[in-house]
Motif scaffolding. Structure first.
Motif, PDB file in Angstrom:
ATOM      1  N   TYR A 199       0.387  -1.380  -0.414  1.00  0.00           N
ATOM      2  CA  TYR A 199       0.204   0.001   0.148  1.00  0.00           C
ATOM      3  C   TYR A 199       1.037   1.518  -0.096  1.00  0.00           C
ATOM      4  O   TYR A 199       0.405   2.429  -0.926  1.00  0.00           O
ATOM      5  CB  TYR A 199      -1.015   0.356   1.204  1.00  0.00           C
ATOM      6  N   PRO A 243      -4.441  -0.152  -3.248  1.00  0.00           N
ATOM      7  CA  PRO A 243      -4.183  -1.087  -4.250  1.00  0.00           C
ATOM      8  C   PRO A 243      -5.574  -2.083  -4.911  1.00  0.00           C
ATOM      9  O   PRO A 243      -5.938  -2.079  -3.687  1.00  0.00           O
ATOM     10  CB  PRO A 243      -3.237  -1.888  -3.755  1.00  0.00           C
ATOM     11  N   GLU A 250      -4.951  -5.879  -8.325  1.00  0.00           N
ATOM     12  CA  GLU A 250      -2.989  -6.085  -8.329  1.00  0.00           C
ATOM     13  C   GLU A 250      -2.335  -6.752  -7.222  1.00  0.00           C
ATOM     14  O   GLU A 250      -1.763  -6.857  -7.122  1.00  0.00           O
ATOM     15  CB  GLU A 250      -3.382  -4.242  -7.643  1.00  0.00           C
ATOM     16  N   ASN A 300       2.689   2.641  -2.864  1.00  0.00           N
ATOM     17  CA  ASN A 300       1.708   2.722  -4.367  1.00  0.00           C
ATOM     18  C   ASN A 300       1.294   4.439  -4.718  1.00  0.00           C
ATOM     19  O   ASN A 300       1.603   4.732  -3.551  1.00  0.00           O
ATOM     20  CB  ASN A 300      -0.108   1.977  -3.647  1.00  0.00           C
TER      21      ASN A 300
END
Ligand code: PEP
Ligand code: MG
Length: 533
Positions: free
Chosen positions: A295, A302, A306, A298
């Motif tokens: 997480y 996500p 993913e 990103n």
């Protein structure tokens, strides 16, 4: 030349390299008002800062599309109008005008219901940082842009900084703050980078590029090392590598104690890459997959798809088990795209399972992804930070609901997937017997358990001497958890840093622990201790 001795160490390795001093920039705006005659000049300062930021972002956009989106925001008409009207109509200086406009914009986005729009609030703040740095003439440092071998020295590093580090280039880390189980320590260890935390006052003694030697195991730092010391460290490094080689020879043996108990020896990871590094160490699998890094690395929460791709890859790689811990964000771990409210006590606040149970749609996406990955290996689900049976039941119910959906969609998953929990709160220790009836396994999280049992912040250097997982209260709690769990016939592991501490392993084996899960750098040492036990 100066020698510093650090008392508490929790890492190993020798490094000698020029230092990269990482300093938190002071981006507080100047609040002095300007006269009407000065407003033109302030407006021009803003235009120049904007130009510089656009140039910076242009270079970054070539590597990462997110920065192209940032360029659009910087070039946005309303942002420019907002800043200029504060300068011209309210006589604010450029720094203050940018600060206030960015805060207003970020607040508008953050108040939106749509999660995607909410996430943009953090992008706007990031742009605000760049504009402020440009206005103040400060160059922002980025650990991800290091392009030579260095030892990084910093006041403190947050997980969001540390995840950008390239272990091929960063040979060591020194921080003034932080404790041995703070997340920067854990991350550095998972990348096999020697780290020393709590090195008081070191920044004032260092200049970029000065030569530093460190022995993480012994807690020694030498500043401005001369040729003789550099030679000594080169020899030390050779000896250290010989010892590592000797231990490598033991990797072919399964971790069985001399009394014949097969211990599960697992690794703690934050991503699939970590699993690949650990496989040659002949581990049984992953005892803790800290999914929060997925997480954190990103630009958005996500998606199920993913996450599924990541967990599936991990499940296929893991020989015996893959224990996926659901999101443990909050505390000292934040997300660049989601702004958490400021809390007085973040470690006692909105964290881990509490967030997951409040943001059920997000939680479901993670649970569905883990369940789907369970069709590809021996996957286990683990919940963090539980304090009540109600939480465990609510989380398990969600798993059941996700299973139902997947059945309807004809998607495969392991129907008998094990659901376990971290034992890391005092409440979970006192309720261990009850929890053991409803959880399939326990994993003791001594990093948090120690901080919560002793009321000692795991990252606070001032009280680092009180942070002690050998404290009788912690030892007694561990003993109690193992006893309660074994009574109900479930396996008990440990994934806190204590599990990889050579002084603790013999004691933990005596107490009957079934699984040890640790940073990859400790695996070889742990295997030898198990074989000798
Ligand atoms: C722990 O608390 O011991 C643990 C393993 O979890 P984390 O360090 O991620 O909080
Ligand atoms: Mg924890």
């Amino acid at each position: 030349m100066e020698r510093i001795q650090v008392e508490k160490t929790a890492s190993r390795g020798i490094a000698a390299a020029p230092v990269f001093v990482y300093r938190e920039p002071n981006l507080t705006p100047d609040t002095r008002p300007v006269t009407p005659e000065q407003t033109e000049g302030e407006a021009e300062k803003f235009e120049q800062a904007k130009k510089r930021v656009l140039e910076e972002l242009q270079a970054l956009a070539e590597k990462n599309a997110i920065f192209a989106a940032h360029m659009e925001i910087v070039d946005d008409f309303t942002l420019r109008e907002g800043v200029l009207s504060k300068i011209k109509a309210e006589n604010k200086n450029a720094q203050q005008a940018v600060h206030e406009t960015i805060e207003e914009f970020a607040a508008i986005f953050f108040s939106m219901d749509d999660v995607y729009m909410k996430e943009r609030s953090a992008d706007i703040k990031d742009i605000g940082k760049r504009l402020m740095a440009a206005l103040k003439g400060i160059t922002l440092q980025d650990l991800g842009e290091i392009d030579r071998e260095v030892i990084v020295a910093a006041k403190d590093l947050y997980p969001s900084d540390t995840v950008k580090i390239n272990p091929q280039l960063v040979k060591g880390i020194l921080t003034e703050e932080g404790g041995i189980t703070s997340h920067v320590s854990i991350l550095a260890k998972s990348m096999d980078i020697p780290i020393l935390v709590g090195v008081s006052g070191i920044l004032s003694k260092l200049q970029d590029g000065s030569m530093v030697c460190m022995d993480a195991g012994q807690g020694i730092v030498i500043l401005d090392a001369d040729e003789a010391v550099l030679g000594k460290f080169a020899k030390k490094k050779e000896a250290y590598q010989r010892e590592r080689k000797r231990l490598e020879e033991l990797r072919k043996y399964a971790p069985v104690t001399s009394s014949g108990k097969r211990i599960s020896l697992c690794v703690n990871v934050g991503n699939v890459e970590d699993i690949r590094y650990a496989l040659p160490l002949n581990v049984d699998g992953v005892g803790l997959f800290r999914t929060e890094f997925l997480y954190m690395e990103n630009t958005h929460f996500p998606t199920e798809e993913e996450q599924f791709e990541v967990y599936k890859e991990a499940a296929v790689l893991c020989p015996k088990e893959l224990t996926v811990r659901t999101l443990d964000i909050g505390g000292d771990k934040s997300l660049s795209y989601y702004e958490f409210d400021k809390e007085e006590n973040p470690f006692l606040g909105w964290r881990a399972i509490r967030i997951s149970l409040d943001m059920k749609d997000m939680f479901r996406e993670q649970l569905r992804a883990i369940l789907r990955a369970s069709a590809f290996g021996h996957v286990r689900i683990m919940f963090p930070m539980l304090i009540s049976l109600e939480e465990l039941r609510e989380a398990k119910l969600l798993v059941e609901e996700c299973k139902k959906e997947l059945r309807k969609e004809n998607r495969e998953f392991d129907e008998t997937i094990e659901i376990g929990m971290m034992m890391e709160t005092p409440a979970s220790v006192l309720l261990a017997q009850e929890f053991a009836k409803e959880a399939d396994f326990f994993s003791i999280g001594t990093n948090d358990l120690t901080q919560y049992l002793l009321a000692v912040d795991r990252g606070n250097k001032k009280i680092a001497d009180k942070y002690d997982y050998f404290h009788p209260a912690v030892m007694r709690a561990i003993e109690h958890i193992i006893e309660a769990g074994h009574k109900e016939g479930i396996k008990i592991g440990m994934c806190g840093e204590m599990a990889g501490d050579a002084r603790a392993i013999p004691l933990l084996l005596n107490m009957g622990l079934d699984e040890l899960s640790m940073s990859q750098g400790s695996i070889d040492y742990a295997r030898e201790l198990i074989l000798k036990h």
